[in-house]
Design a protein around this motif. Structure first.
Motif, PDB file in Angstrom:
ATOM      1  N   LEU A 154     -35.235  -5.380   8.904  1.00 43.55           N
ATOM      2  CA  LEU A 154     -33.853  -4.927   8.711  1.00 43.55           C
ATOM      3  C   LEU A 154     -33.152  -5.690   7.592  1.00 43.55           C
ATOM      4  O   LEU A 154     -32.104  -5.250   7.113  1.00 43.55           O
ATOM      5  N   GLY A 155     -33.708  -6.815   7.183  1.00 35.91           N
ATOM      6  CA  GLY A 155     -33.083  -7.601   6.127  1.00 35.91           C
ATOM      7  C   GLY A 155     -33.650  -7.358   4.754  1.00 35.91           C
ATOM      8  O   GLY A 155     -33.251  -8.027   3.795  1.00 35.91           O
ATOM      9  N   GLN A 156     -34.557  -6.380   4.630  1.00 39.37           N
ATOM     10  CA  GLN A 156     -35.193  -6.133   3.337  1.00 39.37           C
ATOM     11  C   GLN A 156     -34.183  -5.632   2.309  1.00 39.37           C
ATOM     12  O   GLN A 156     -33.483  -4.642   2.543  1.00 39.37           O
ATOM     13  N   GLN A 157     -34.071  -6.339   1.186  1.00 38.25           N
ATOM     14  CA  GLN A 157     -33.334  -5.891  -0.006  1.00 38.25           C
ATOM     15  C   GLN A 157     -31.845  -5.661   0.234  1.00 38.25           C
ATOM     16  O   GLN A 157     -31.226  -4.844  -0.452  1.00 38.25           O
ATOM     17  N   ILE A 158     -31.271  -6.363   1.226  1.00 37.82           N
ATOM     18  CA  ILE A 158     -29.824  -6.264   1.436  1.00 37.82           C
ATOM     19  C   ILE A 158     -29.268  -7.660   1.690  1.00 37.82           C
ATOM     20  O   ILE A 158     -30.006  -8.618   1.874  1.00 37.82           O
ATOM     21  N   SER A 159     -27.957  -7.776   1.738  1.00 33.73           N
ATOM     22  CA  SER A 159     -27.306  -9.067   1.938  1.00 33.73           C
ATOM     23  C   SER A 159     -27.426  -9.522   3.386  1.00 33.73           C
ATOM     24  O   SER A 159     -27.752  -8.729   4.281  1.00 33.73           O
ATOM     25  N   ILE A 160     -27.143 -10.806   3.625  1.00 33.04           N
ATOM     26  CA  ILE A 160     -27.163 -11.338   4.984  1.00 33.04           C
ATOM     27  C   ILE A 160     -26.175 -10.585   5.862  1.00 33.04           C
ATOM     28  O   ILE A 160     -26.485 -10.206   7.001  1.00 33.04           O
ATOM     29  N   THR A 161     -24.981 -10.342   5.347  1.00 30.92           N
ATOM     30  CA  THR A 161     -23.943  -9.650   6.128  1.00 30.92           C
ATOM     31  C   THR A 161     -24.398  -8.255   6.538  1.00 30.92           C
ATOM     32  O   THR A 161     -24.234  -7.832   7.694  1.00 30.92           O
ATOM     33  N   ALA A 162     -24.989  -7.526   5.598  1.00 31.96           N
ATOM     34  CA  ALA A 162     -25.450  -6.164   5.905  1.00 31.96           C
ATOM     35  C   ALA A 162     -26.605  -6.198   6.904  1.00 31.96           C
ATOM     36  O   ALA A 162     -26.681  -5.347   7.805  1.00 31.96           O
ATOM     37  N   ALA A 163     -27.500  -7.161   6.758  1.00 31.15           N
ATOM     38  CA  ALA A 163     -28.634  -7.268   7.677  1.00 31.15           C
ATOM     39  C   ALA A 163     -28.152  -7.574   9.091  1.00 31.15           C
ATOM     40  O   ALA A 163     -28.638  -6.969  10.069  1.00 31.15           O
ATOM     41  N   VAL A 164     -27.209  -8.506   9.222  1.00 30.99           N
ATOM     42  CA  VAL A 164     -26.689  -8.856  10.548  1.00 30.99           C
ATOM     43  C   VAL A 164     -25.999  -7.658  11.184  1.00 30.99           C
ATOM     44  O   VAL A 164     -26.101  -7.427  12.399  1.00 30.99           O
ATOM     45  N   ARG A 165     -25.311  -6.862  10.384  1.00 33.69           N
ATOM     46  CA  ARG A 165     -24.637  -5.680  10.924  1.00 33.69           C
ATOM     47  C   ARG A 165     -25.655  -4.704  11.514  1.00 33.69           C
ATOM     48  O   ARG A 165     -25.461  -4.158  12.609  1.00 33.69           O
ATOM     49  N   LEU A 166     -26.776  -4.481  10.835  1.00 33.36           N
ATOM     50  CA  LEU A 166     -27.816  -3.588  11.354  1.00 33.36           C
ATOM     51  C   LEU A 166     -28.467  -4.169  12.604  1.00 33.36           C
ATOM     52  O   LEU A 166     -28.721  -3.454  13.587  1.00 33.36           O
ATOM     53  N   GLN A 167     -28.751  -5.457  12.587  1.00 37.16           N
ATOM     54  CA  GLN A 167     -29.357  -6.111  13.754  1.00 37.16           C
ATOM     55  C   GLN A 167     -28.422  -6.032  14.962  1.00 37.16           C
ATOM     56  O   GLN A 167     -28.879  -5.812  16.101  1.00 37.16           O
ATOM     57  N   GLN A 168     -27.112  -6.179  14.718  1.00 34.49           N
ATOM     58  CA  GLN A 168     -26.146  -6.080  15.810  1.00 34.49           C
ATOM     59  C   GLN A 168     -26.136  -4.679  16.417  1.00 34.49           C
ATOM     60  O   GLN A 168     -26.076  -4.511  17.638  1.00 34.49           O
ATOM     61  N   GLN A 169     -26.211  -3.665  15.550  1.00 35.93           N
ATOM     62  CA  GLN A 169     -26.260  -2.293  16.052  1.00 35.93           C
ATOM     63  C   GLN A 169     -27.500  -2.069  16.914  1.00 35.93           C
ATOM     64  O   GLN A 169     -27.428  -1.408  17.964  1.00 35.93           O
ATOM     65  N   LEU A 170     -28.621  -2.630  16.500  1.00 40.29           N
ATOM     66  CA  LEU A 170     -29.859  -2.489  17.267  1.00 40.29           C
ATOM     67  C   LEU A 170     -29.723  -3.139  18.646  1.00 40.29           C
ATOM     68  O   LEU A 170     -30.120  -2.558  19.662  1.00 40.29           O
ATOM     69  N   VAL A 171     -29.153  -4.340  18.677  1.00 43.19           N
ATOM     70  CA  VAL A 171     -28.973  -5.047  19.954  1.00 43.19           C
ATOM     71  C   VAL A 171     -27.997  -4.292  20.853  1.00 43.19           C
ATOM     72  O   VAL A 171     -28.237  -4.128  22.058  1.00 43.19           O
ATOM     73  N   ASP A 172     -26.902  -3.795  20.288  1.00 47.26           N
ATOM     74  CA  ASP A 172     -25.892  -3.087  21.092  1.00 47.26           C
ATOM     75  C   ASP A 172     -26.435  -1.783  21.672  1.00 47.26           C
ATOM     76  O   ASP A 172     -26.095  -1.398  22.805  1.00 47.26           O
ATOM     77  N   GLN A 173     -27.298  -1.101  20.920  1.00 46.55           N
ATOM     78  CA  GLN A 173     -27.799   0.198  21.362  1.00 46.55           C
ATOM     79  C   GLN A 173     -29.014   0.086  22.274  1.00 46.55           C
ATOM     80  O   GLN A 173     -29.124   0.842  23.255  1.00 46.55           O
ATOM     81  N   LEU A 174     -29.912  -0.845  21.996  1.00 40.31           N
ATOM     82  CA  LEU A 174     -31.199  -0.868  22.703  1.00 40.31           C
ATOM     83  C   LEU A 174     -31.446  -2.133  23.517  1.00 40.31           C
ATOM     84  O   LEU A 174     -32.410  -2.196  24.280  1.00 40.31           O
ATOM     85  N   GLY A 175     -30.622  -3.164  23.350  1.00 39.46           N
ATOM     86  CA  GLY A 175     -30.821  -4.400  24.094  1.00 39.46           C
ATOM     87  C   GLY A 175     -30.365  -4.283  25.535  1.00 39.46           C
ATOM     88  O   GLY A 175     -29.305  -3.711  25.818  1.00 39.46           O
ATOM     89  N   GLU A 176     -31.152  -4.808  26.457  1.00 39.48           N
ATOM     90  CA  GLU A 176     -30.778  -4.790  27.874  1.00 39.48           C
ATOM     91  C   GLU A 176     -29.556  -5.673  28.097  1.00 39.48           C
ATOM     92  O   GLU A 176     -29.404  -6.720  27.467  1.00 39.48           O
TER      93      GLU A 176
END
Length: 486
Positions: free
Chosen positions: A348-370
């Motif tokens: 998720l962090g490929q070729q983007i900024s730290i801020t953008a990567a964290v935003r995508l990772q947060q969406q993944l955790v919010d949607q699929l994390g128990e």
């Protein structure tokens, strides 16, 4: 020096430190200690040497850490050992004052011997608690006789003795640090019965579990352990890195602590590690759904916080190899819980900024994390990601498919623990594999060539740097360079 009750007569079959040998076990290592260096370190109670050697005192039959607070014994009564197991094999029992079982876990006798290091790692992971020496040798691709020769030559004990002694030392730490009932401690240390635990503890440590129990057992008391390290330790920089990459409800952080949720197989839990700089340690509060994995969890925590690094040695090497580089003392590798999580974060962090990567990772955790009963989230499992279409992630379709392929292969057991082998999957290249090794394995020798932050840092250097000169600690060179720009 100490209470000398229940002593056995020390013997001298285990390897001791010798000025003519690389270290206590005779293995090659990135540093060496002579008896004179050990003498100066113990008299100065230098915490930087804590865990690098142990002191056996022949007049009491006890072995100590170099930072033991008691009156130092006379030199003629002292024997130096490169590991706790070597001191134990020579007939010494652990000091109840300085508790050598809680010393930083970076024994120099692991050296660079690949087979021995792999064997020790597998035994530490419990391979001999749940399996046989024959099964261990099959995984290592060697014969039983050769394995026993390796252990006898370098540690002075058999693989089974090493495994049992390590279990007993972990149980001793729990007896000191926690209010867990002794039955629970036996279970958490890998023993299947209380009788076997009591017998092994007394034979290995010349003590009984009840003799160490200083507090009343309370099953409701929170589980708290003290995990030590060898200074210097730059907590502020590690905290800064984790704060930049923090995922809300999965991780929490303040001025002196860091915590998160985790999963280990079917076991779930969470921890908060509070930094205690005056004690060169972290106080870790733990909650676990099953105590049987406690030992494994502690080893994960030590890696995640990089508590076993000998930064003085590492920085000495970097200073000699790259004399033009300004060094910040005590930088530590910023680990994540496991290799799968590191791989997902890297994709998720490929070729983007730290801020953008964290935003995508947060969406993944919010949607699929128990979610647990307290509203905290756990990182999504491979099965959860593989089963999702990931439409909620604002990503190019190719990147979304890469993440699904990776999660599916991980779920199906098609990927090993070497991230370099992941590159056979479409969409995973060298940078992604290296980031996963850097954070998920805490590999000390990763050079993230192509990283934007490193390119900026290298451009600011007054003279060119050759990363190859920093091996086998190129990960710490990465941290030193990041420190100038992040």
């Amino acid at each position: 020096m100490h209470d000398a009750s229940q002593l056995s007569t020390p013997k001298s079959s285990a390897p001791e430190l010798d000025a003519s040998r690389p270290n206590a076990a005779g293995l090659d290592a990135p540093f060496s200690l002579t008896p004179e260096q050990c003498r100066r370190a113990r008299l100065a109670r230098d915490a930087r040497f804590d865990g690098r050697f142990f002191i056996g005192v022949v007049t009491t039959g006890i072995y100590c850490r170099p930072i033991c607070p008691v009156t130092p014994p006379h030199e003629e009564n002292v024997r130096y050992f490169g590991s706790a197991i070597a001191a134990a094999a020579a007939g010494f029992r652990p000091c109840l004052r300085c508790r050598p079982d809680s010393a930083p876990h970076s024994p120099p006798w692991r050296g660079t011997h690949t087979t021995l290091s792999r064997a020790l790692a597998l035994i530490d992971a419990g391979s001999l608690q749940h399996g046989s020496v024959a099964a261990l040798c099959q995984r290592l691709g060697i014969g039983e006789r050769y394995l026993r020769q390796l252990f006898q030559r370098h540690l002075g004990v058999s693989p089974k003795t090493y495994a049992l002694y390590r279990q007993c030392l972990f149980a001793k730490q729990l007896l000191h640090d926690t209010a867990l009932p002794i039955t629970d401690i036996a279970y958490a240390s890998g023993f299947t019965s209380l009788r076997r635990f009591n017998d092994a503890f007394q034979r290995q440590l010349h003590l009984t579990p009840s003799a160490l129990r200083r507090r009343r057992a309370d099953p409701q008391a929170p589980l708290t352990l003290t995990l030590t390290y060898r200074p210097p330790y730059h907590w502020a920089r590690l905290r800064h890195f984790h704060a930049l990459h923090r995922l809300a409800r999965l991780e929490w952080i303040d001025d002196d602590s860091f915590g998160r949720t985790f999963r280990l197989g079917e076991v779930t839990g969470h921890f908060t590690a509070r930094h205690l700089p005056e004690r060169h340690a972290f106080s870790v509060s733990l909650a676990l759904s099953d105590l049987s994995v406690l030992d494994t969890v502690v080893r994960c925590l030590r890696r995640l916080l990089d508590l076993d690094a000998d930064t003085q040695t590492i920085e000495g090497h970097l200073a000699a190899a790259l004399p033009g580089l300004a060094l910040t003392p005590g930088l530590r590798l910023p680990g994540v819980w496991d290799l799968f999580e590191a791989g997902v974060r890297a994709v998720l962090g490929q070729q983007i900024s730290i801020t953008a990567a964290v935003r995508l990772q947060q969406q993944l955790v919010d949607q699929l994390g128990e979610q647990d009963t307290a509203g905290r989230r756990r990182f999504p499992t491979p099965a959860a990601i593989a089963a999702s279409d990931l439409a909620f992630l604002k990503l190019p379709g190719a990147r979304r498919e890469t993440l699904k392929r990776f999660a599916t292969a991980y779920r199906d057991g098609e990927l090993g623990d070497d991230p370099a082998s992941w590159q056979r999957l479409k969409g995973i290249g060298p940078w992604t594999a290296k980031v996963a090794a850097f954070r998920g394995l805490s590999d000390p020798d990763v050079w993230l060539d192509g990283d934007v932050g490193l390119r900026r840092a290298l451009a600011c250097q007054s003279q060119p740097l050759d990363p190859a000169c920093a091996a086998p600690w190129r990960s710490y060179l990465t941290l030193q360079l990041w420190d100038t720009v992040i």
